[in-house]
Design an enzyme around this catalytic site. Structure first.
Site, PDB file in Angstrom:
ATOM      1  N   LYS A  38       0.867  -1.187   0.000  1.00 47.39           N
ATOM      2  CA  LYS A  38       0.000   0.000   0.000  1.00 47.39           C
ATOM      3  C   LYS A  38       0.890   1.218   0.000  1.00 47.39           C
ATOM      4  O   LYS A  38       1.989   1.196   0.532  1.00 47.39           O
ATOM      5  CB  LYS A  38      -0.883   0.019   1.259  1.00 47.39           C
TER       6      LYS A  38
HETATM    7  P1  NAD Z   1     -13.224   7.224  -3.258  1.00 48.75           P
HETATM    8  O1  NAD Z   1     -12.299   8.344  -2.955  1.00 48.75           O
HETATM    9  O2  NAD Z   1     -13.699   6.985  -4.646  1.00 48.75           O
HETATM   10  O3  NAD Z   1     -14.528   7.333  -2.336  1.00 48.75           O
HETATM   11  C1  NAD Z   1     -14.493   7.535  -0.960  1.00 48.75           C
HETATM   12  C2  NAD Z   1     -15.880   8.043  -0.567  1.00 48.75           C
HETATM   13  O4  NAD Z   1     -15.962   8.143   0.859  1.00 48.75           O
HETATM   14  C3  NAD Z   1     -16.176   9.429  -1.109  1.00 48.75           C
HETATM   15  O5  NAD Z   1     -17.555   9.510  -1.437  1.00 48.75           O
HETATM   16  C4  NAD Z   1     -15.864  10.328   0.098  1.00 48.75           C
HETATM   17  O6  NAD Z   1     -16.558  11.567   0.037  1.00 48.75           O
HETATM   18  C5  NAD Z   1     -16.385   9.454   1.204  1.00 48.75           C
HETATM   19  N1  NAD Z   1     -15.848   9.761   2.527  1.00 48.75           N
HETATM   20  C6  NAD Z   1     -14.577  10.057   2.889  1.00 48.75           C
HETATM   21  N2  NAD Z   1     -14.516  10.286   4.218  1.00 48.75           N
HETATM   22  C7  NAD Z   1     -15.777  10.101   4.682  1.00 48.75           C
HETATM   23  C8  NAD Z   1     -16.371  10.178   5.963  1.00 48.75           C
HETATM   24  N3  NAD Z   1     -15.643  10.484   7.042  1.00 48.75           N
HETATM   25  N4  NAD Z   1     -17.692   9.907   6.068  1.00 48.75           N
HETATM   26  C9  NAD Z   1     -18.434   9.584   4.985  1.00 48.75           C
HETATM   27  N5  NAD Z   1     -17.933   9.508   3.748  1.00 48.75           N
HETATM   28  C10 NAD Z   1     -16.626   9.763   3.608  1.00 48.75           C
HETATM   29  O7  NAD Z   1     -12.495   5.921  -2.651  1.00 48.75           O
HETATM   30  P2  NAD Z   1     -12.863   4.414  -2.937  1.00 48.75           P
HETATM   31  O8  NAD Z   1     -11.933   3.894  -3.962  1.00 48.75           O
HETATM   32  O9  NAD Z   1     -14.330   4.272  -3.084  1.00 48.75           O
HETATM   33  O10 NAD Z   1     -12.397   3.765  -1.548  1.00 48.75           O
HETATM   34  C11 NAD Z   1     -13.244   3.695  -0.404  1.00 48.75           C
HETATM   35  C12 NAD Z   1     -12.708   2.632   0.518  1.00 48.75           C
HETATM   36  O11 NAD Z   1     -12.702   1.380  -0.162  1.00 48.75           O
HETATM   37  C13 NAD Z   1     -11.290   2.834   1.042  1.00 48.75           C
HETATM   38  O12 NAD Z   1     -11.195   2.304   2.331  1.00 48.75           O
HETATM   39  C14 NAD Z   1     -10.464   1.991   0.084  1.00 48.75           C
HETATM   40  O13 NAD Z   1      -9.223   1.581   0.665  1.00 48.75           O
HETATM   41  C15 NAD Z   1     -11.390   0.827  -0.109  1.00 48.75           C
HETATM   42  N6  NAD Z   1     -11.151   0.033  -1.317  1.00 48.75           N
HETATM   43  C16 NAD Z   1     -11.189   0.582  -2.551  1.00 48.75           C
HETATM   44  C17 NAD Z   1     -10.987  -0.217  -3.667  1.00 48.75           C
HETATM   45  C18 NAD Z   1     -11.104   0.308  -5.081  1.00 48.75           C
HETATM   46  O14 NAD Z   1     -11.006  -0.507  -6.005  1.00 48.75           O
HETATM   47  N7  NAD Z   1     -11.339   1.576  -5.286  1.00 48.75           N
HETATM   48  C19 NAD Z   1     -10.702  -1.582  -3.509  1.00 48.75           C
HETATM   49  C20 NAD Z   1     -10.675  -2.120  -2.229  1.00 48.75           C
HETATM   50  C21 NAD Z   1     -10.896  -1.290  -1.133  1.00 48.75           C
END
Ligand code: NAD
Length: 428
Positions: A118
């Site tokens: 990461k």
């Molecule tokens: P992203 O940036 O596209 O979306 C994150 C979302 O969460 C946004 O809508 C943001 O406004 C919201 N957010 C942030 N802080 C917040 C809070 N305190 N309360 C409510 N909403 C909040 O990111 P993503 O890619 O969707 O990732 C989200 C999570 O999923 C992370 O933990 C990431 O590690 C995990 N993840 C992502 C992927 C991927 O393929 N994108 C894969 C596995 C895990």
């Protein structure tokens, strides 16, 4: 002979933070069920490599700012390390280390030939222009050159990074090599070797896992009322998929707060709004609620798809859902986990539930290496097969050992890594 404590002092390690301690505490909870020899367990408690860089970036107004960046590689036992790159103000070495550890178990659980990594840059991406983000990405990639490569460490998008970020990383790496190297990153645009369905993979995978759980619990997914925290790549797509399968999404939220309508939200229109405006700020229909209120709404399925540490010892006793699906990484603290276990609210754990992303990333890497591309239906079917297989193994271990789904998922992942490391032996 000197004791282990005398020869190795393990206090105050640089990545020792609350999140890292959570990851290691989960590991320790799973160890008794995973048959891991003591010396192998000790090795797996630490990342193999942690890299700190500083990236000077020219802002649009000519000023220069130096941003701290990190990349942590936890285990290369099964193959190259693999993991997201995030741009966020809370990125630290400890956060990257914890997320890298979880990636190792996740890849092993899905039987992907990878270990976990990461990385990220501590910055406020929302306050930066596209040009500033591009210069930051390119400089960060250049700093990482000594430790990345298609057979060494492969990046992917994570919080606030996307296909464009991956295109800049791929281009920066390829320029150094003198030829196109699409397999250095996954989650890139389709035009440069990206995979169809990668963008939707994590959110769609979350719902595939929920659907499998509903089958086992004998619930009809189409009758479930769902609440989704986070409306980005994972949460936005998961909400969409839930609606497509007939479920009702009562509430969603992002950094700007939550929106609630007991009759169900119009997710496609809200997605288009969030895409056009960067967030749900200014969305006028439905009742505005805080993120804290959203988590405590009465519902059947609560999908956590924002960030880590959302369900804690403080709020876990107030949740009113019947099932939790962790789309985000590490959204439940150890104390929150213990309370939910006591309350018998099952949690579909992150390393299983959000594994759709890394699985389709693996498909993308395989396609890039082979220069042979699959279609959407093939990818979706292969993803469902992998997730269902992992889900069934987790469900079986949980039943046999009488442990939570989280511990069962960790046991499945840790056991495979441990067996591989035992077979290879500890070098030298
Ligand atoms: P992203 O940036 O596209 O979306 C994150 C979302 O969460 C946004 O809508 C943001 O406004 C919201 N957010 C942030 N802080 C917040 C809070 N305190 N309360 C409510 N909403 C909040 O990111 P993503 O890619 O969707 O990732 C989200 C999570 O999923 C992370 O933990 C990431 O590690 C995990 N993840 C992502 C992927 C991927 O393929 N994108 C894969 C596995 C895990």
């Amino acid at each position: 002979m000197a004791s282990v404590e005398e020869v190795g002092l393990h206090d105050h390690l640089e990545w020792d933070t609350p999140l890292y301690r959570t990851a290691i505490a989960q590991f320790d909870q799973a160890i008794p069920y995973a048959n891991v020899p003591v010396d192998i367990a000790e090795r797996l408690r630490y990342p193999e490599r942690a890299f700190i860089v500083s990236c000077p970036v020219r802002l649009d107004d000519g000023r220069r700012v130096v941003f701290p960046g990190y990349r942590v590689q936890h285990s290369s036992v099964l193959g190259p390390t693999k993991g997201g790159v995030r741009f966020d103000q809370e990125v630290t070495l400890g956060e990257c280390a914890a997320l890298a550890v979880w990636m190792t178990w996740k890849c092993a659980l899905l039987r992907l030939p990878y270990g976990g990594a990461k990385g990220g840059v501590r910055c406020n991406p929302r306050a930066m222009s596209q040009g500033e983000l591009e210069r930051l990405t390119r400089r960060f990639t250049s700093e990482l050159l000594p430790i990345i490569g298609p057979q060494v460490d492969i990046a992917a998008p994570d919080m606030a990074t996307n296909a464009q970020t991956m295109a800049w990383m791929m281009d920066t790496y390829s320029m150094q090599r003198g030829f196109a190297v699409p397999e250095i990153v996954t989650g890139k645009p389709i035009s440069i070797g990206g995979s169809v369905f990668r963008h939707e993979a994590t959110g769609a995978g979350v719902v595939m896992v929920i659907a499998r759980a509903c089958e086992r619990l004998e619930w009809k997914l189409a009758e479930q009322r769902c609440v989704v925290q986070g409306f980005g790549n994972v949460g936005g797509i998961a909400a969409q998929e839930l609606v497509e399968r007939g479920a009702t999404v009562l509430a969603v939220s992002d950094v700007s707060g939550g929106v609630y309508d007991p009759a169900g939200l119009d997710i496609p229109t809200m997605s288009a709004f969030a895409k056009a405006n960067g967030s749900l700020e200014g969305w006028a229909t439905g009742q505005r609620i805080s993120n804290e209120e959203l988590l405590e709404l009465e519902c059947d399925i609560l999908v956590l798809a924002a960030r880590e540490d959302q369900i804690t010892g403080e709020n876990a006793s107030r949740l009113r859902c019947r099932l939790i699906a962790e789309g985000a990484n590490g959204p439940t603290s150890l104390a929150g986990d213990a309370i939910l276990r006591e309350r018998a609210i099952p949690i579909l754990p992150d390393i299983l539930t959000n594994a759709g992303g890394v699985t389709v990333s693996y498909f993308e890497w395989v396609q890039d290496l082979g220069r042979l591309f699959w279609n959407r239906d093939e990818i979706r079917a292969k993803l469902a097969e992998k997730l269902n297989d992992a889900f069934d193994r987790v469900w079986e271990i949980a039943g046999e050992r009488e442990v939570t789904l989280r511990t069962a998922a960790l046991v499945a992942g840790i056991r495979d890594v441990s067996e591989a490391l035992t077979a290879r032996g500890l070098y030298p």
